[in-house]
Design a protein around this motif. Structure first.
Motif, PDB file in Angstrom:
ATOM      1  N   ARG A 186      36.156  74.265  47.400  1.00  0.00           N
ATOM      2  CA  ARG A 186      34.690  74.243  47.493  1.00  0.00           C
ATOM      3  C   ARG A 186      34.025  74.349  46.123  1.00  0.00           C
ATOM      4  N   LEU A 187      34.802  74.420  45.063  1.00  0.00           N
ATOM      5  CA  LEU A 187      34.251  74.571  43.716  1.00  0.00           C
ATOM      6  C   LEU A 187      33.337  73.395  43.369  1.00  0.00           C
ATOM      7  N   THR A 188      32.164  73.714  42.828  1.00  0.00           N
ATOM      8  CA  THR A 188      31.252  72.676  42.347  1.00  0.00           C
ATOM      9  C   THR A 188      31.585  72.381  40.894  1.00  0.00           C
ATOM     10  N   ALA A 189      32.539  71.502  40.704  1.00  0.00           N
ATOM     11  CA  ALA A 189      32.979  71.111  39.361  1.00  0.00           C
ATOM     12  C   ALA A 189      32.314  69.802  38.966  1.00  0.00           C
ATOM     13  N   VAL A 190      31.866  69.742  37.725  1.00  0.00           N
ATOM     14  CA  VAL A 190      31.289  68.516  37.166  1.00  0.00           C
ATOM     15  C   VAL A 190      32.228  68.051  36.061  1.00  0.00           C
ATOM     16  N   ILE A 191      32.968  66.987  36.316  1.00  0.00           N
ATOM     17  CA  ILE A 191      33.941  66.494  35.348  1.00  0.00           C
ATOM     18  C   ILE A 191      33.203  65.762  34.233  1.00  0.00           C
ATOM     19  N   ALA A 192      33.304  66.286  33.022  1.00  0.00           N
ATOM     20  CA  ALA A 192      32.565  65.732  31.891  1.00  0.00           C
ATOM     21  C   ALA A 192      33.131  64.381  31.456  1.00  0.00           C
ATOM     22  N   HIS A 193      32.255  63.549  30.936  1.00  0.00           N
ATOM     23  CA  HIS A 193      32.632  62.262  30.327  1.00  0.00           C
ATOM     24  C   HIS A 193      33.304  61.317  31.330  1.00  0.00           C
ATOM     25  N   LEU A 194      32.981  61.466  32.627  1.00  0.00           N
ATOM     26  CA  LEU A 194      33.649  60.691  33.686  1.00  0.00           C
ATOM     27  C   LEU A 194      35.159  60.894  33.655  1.00  0.00           C
ATOM     28  N   GLY A 195      35.602  61.966  32.965  1.00  0.00           N
ATOM     29  CA  GLY A 195      37.031  62.251  32.896  1.00  0.00           C
ATOM     30  C   GLY A 195      37.801  61.384  31.917  1.00  0.00           C
ATOM     31  N   MET A 196      37.102  60.763  30.976  1.00  0.00           N
ATOM     32  CA  MET A 196      37.787  59.812  30.097  1.00  0.00           C
ATOM     33  C   MET A 196      38.966  60.459  29.354  1.00  0.00           C
ATOM     34  N   PRO A 197      40.014  59.679  29.132  1.00  0.00           N
ATOM     35  CA  PRO A 197      40.227  58.284  29.519  1.00  0.00           C
ATOM     36  C   PRO A 197      40.865  58.123  30.895  1.00  0.00           C
ATOM     37  N   GLU A 198      41.094  59.254  31.607  1.00  0.00           N
ATOM     38  CA  GLU A 198      41.726  59.167  32.933  1.00  0.00           C
ATOM     39  C   GLU A 198      40.646  58.969  33.994  1.00  0.00           C
ATOM     40  N   TYR A 199      39.906  57.874  33.845  1.00  0.00           N
ATOM     41  CA  TYR A 199      38.752  57.629  34.711  1.00  0.00           C
ATOM     42  C   TYR A 199      39.141  57.557  36.190  1.00  0.00           C
ATOM     43  N   LEU A 214      30.814  63.943  38.702  1.00  0.00           N
ATOM     44  CA  LEU A 214      31.191  63.379  37.407  1.00  0.00           C
ATOM     45  C   LEU A 214      29.936  63.276  36.559  1.00  0.00           C
ATOM     46  N   ASP A 215      30.014  63.667  35.278  1.00  0.00           N
ATOM     47  CA  ASP A 215      28.858  63.403  34.422  1.00  0.00           C
ATOM     48  C   ASP A 215      29.161  62.240  33.489  1.00  0.00           C
ATOM     49  N   THR A 216      28.093  61.575  33.073  1.00  0.00           N
ATOM     50  CA  THR A 216      28.210  60.296  32.355  1.00  0.00           C
ATOM     51  C   THR A 216      28.388  60.470  30.854  1.00  0.00           C
ATOM     52  N   THR A 217      28.462  61.696  30.377  1.00  0.00           N
ATOM     53  CA  THR A 217      28.374  61.999  28.953  1.00  0.00           C
ATOM     54  C   THR A 217      29.210  61.085  28.058  1.00  0.00           C
ATOM     55  N   MET A 218      28.522  60.309  27.243  1.00  0.00           N
ATOM     56  CA  MET A 218      29.091  59.405  26.237  1.00  0.00           C
ATOM     57  C   MET A 218      29.859  58.232  26.845  1.00  0.00           C
ATOM     58  N   ALA A 219      30.181  58.299  28.124  1.00  0.00           N
ATOM     59  CA  ALA A 219      30.942  57.221  28.756  1.00  0.00           C
ATOM     60  C   ALA A 219      30.107  55.942  28.803  1.00  0.00           C
ATOM     61  N   THR A 224      32.046  54.732  22.831  1.00  0.00           N
ATOM     62  CA  THR A 224      33.182  55.162  23.640  1.00  0.00           C
ATOM     63  C   THR A 224      33.983  53.977  24.167  1.00  0.00           C
ATOM     64  N   GLU A 225      33.311  52.888  24.472  1.00  0.00           N
ATOM     65  CA  GLU A 225      34.028  51.711  24.964  1.00  0.00           C
ATOM     66  C   GLU A 225      35.031  51.201  23.933  1.00  0.00           C
ATOM     67  N   SER A 226      34.747  51.434  22.652  1.00  0.00           N
ATOM     68  CA  SER A 226      35.686  51.001  21.614  1.00  0.00           C
ATOM     69  C   SER A 226      36.929  51.879  21.572  1.00  0.00           C
ATOM     70  N   LEU A 227      36.836  53.088  22.149  1.00  0.00           N
ATOM     71  CA  LEU A 227      37.947  54.033  22.132  1.00  0.00           C
ATOM     72  C   LEU A 227      38.666  54.105  23.477  1.00  0.00           C
ATOM     73  N   ALA A 228      37.881  54.141  24.561  1.00  0.00           N
ATOM     74  CA  ALA A 228      38.442  54.312  25.905  1.00  0.00           C
ATOM     75  C   ALA A 228      37.582  53.535  26.891  1.00  0.00           C
ATOM     76  N   PRO A 229      37.750  52.221  26.968  1.00  0.00           N
ATOM     77  CA  PRO A 229      36.887  51.400  27.827  1.00  0.00           C
ATOM     78  C   PRO A 229      37.016  51.767  29.297  1.00  0.00           C
ATOM     79  N   TYR A 230      35.883  51.709  29.981  1.00  0.00           N
ATOM     80  CA  TYR A 230      35.851  52.000  31.410  1.00  0.00           C
ATOM     81  C   TYR A 230      36.280  50.761  32.181  1.00  0.00           C
TER      82      TYR A 230
END
Length: 289
Positions: A186-199, A214-219, A224-230
């Motif tokens: 039931r934990l309200t967890a907000v995964i930062a950066h959409l979990g990059m690079p393990e999207y 999931l939060d969108t931070t920098m994703a 970021t796309e140059s480092l870990a593209p979605y």
């Protein structure tokens, strides 16, 4: 889009502004240390990271106001023991004197963590932050079990940087946090950066557990796309999670204008309702409870 065009953008969507769950304000000496680390980003990450908003705290608050960020966090996080309780006190004081800021907190695997998290909750802390890579600890540590339980029971969100970007840590990746969620579903967890690079793997956590966001931070930004593209094939799954994706920016520590994050979300082409949910509705629900 430029920063001065951001208010027209959210007005065009019919919003009253923006809600950003992933903003950092820290005591000056801690923030200066963070900025010094980013000054050496080419050594750490292999790419330059010029901090866009390296200004005094009052000026940063004013920048958010001009952008139209109506509600925001001031996320703090420790990198060693005997630091979290002090940061929690500082963050509560900062929020109390800063319009639109919600009280933030953090914790570290140490004796007393459950006690100071309990105190923070009782004093009105509305969001927590943990940084598995910077803190270099396992979120499954026994010292944290009671903490996760308290947060799950309280329904207070915790922003978790558990993805392996921009560089992996000893305990990053979806596995350790996945085990925490299995124990505290039931934990309200907000995964930062959409979990990059393990999207994909972090999307699965949000699809599996009712309160994982999931939060969108920098994703999705060009940086970021140059480092870990979605992966493009994940976009339908992101669309389906419309009520579980929230705007995050990493302001002020981003190497581009704030507007770039919003432009990146618009380029996903998931529709105006999706943008309204992500940039206002979902974050407001999390921060205001």
């Amino acid at each position: 889009m430029r920063d001065d065009e951001v208010p027209a953008w959210w007005r065009w969507l019919g919003l009253d502004g923006l809600v950003d769950v992933h903003v950092h304000f820290l005591p000056d000496q801690v923030m200066n240390a963070v900025w010094a680390y980013f000054d050496q980003a080419e050594q750490h990450y292999g790419v330059a990271w010029p901090v866009q908003y390296r200004t005094p705290a009052a000026e940063r608050v004013e920048t958010l106001r001009q952008l139209g960020v109506r509600r925001f966090s001031a996320l703090v996080y420790p990198h060693k023991p005997d630091m979290a309780a002090w940061l929690n006190s500082w963050a509560r004081d900062f929020a109390a004197r800063t319009l639109g800021c919600v009280a933030s907190g953090t914790f570290y695997p140490e004796a007393g963590a459950a006690a100071y998290v309990k105190e923070a909750l009782e004093l009105g802390t509305r969001i927590f932050k943990v940084h598995v890579q910077v803190g270099d600890y396992d979120p499954r540590d026994a010292e944290l079990d009671a903490v996760w339980g308290q947060l799950a029971e309280a329904g207070v969100p915790v922003v978790v940087h558990c993805g392996s970007g921009p560089i992996p840590g000893r305990h990053t990746g979806p596995g350790p946090m996945g085990e925490v969620l299995a124990k505290h579903p039931r934990l309200t967890a907000v995964i930062a950066h959409l979990g990059m690079p393990e999207y994909a793997e972090h999307l699965t956590l949000a699809e599996t557990y009712p309160n994982v966001h999931l939060d969108t931070t920098m994703a999705l930004t060009p940086f970021t796309e140059s480092l870990a593209p979605y992966p493009r094939e994940l976009r339908p799954r992101m669309a389906a999670l419309q009520d579980k994706v929230v705007l995050g920016s990493d302001f002020p520590n981003i190497p581009y204008e704030y507007a770039v994050q919003l432009e990146a979300l618009e380029r996903l082409d998931l529709g105006d309702d999706w943008l309204r949910a992500v940039c206002w509705e979902n974050g407001l629900r999390l921060l205001d409870g």
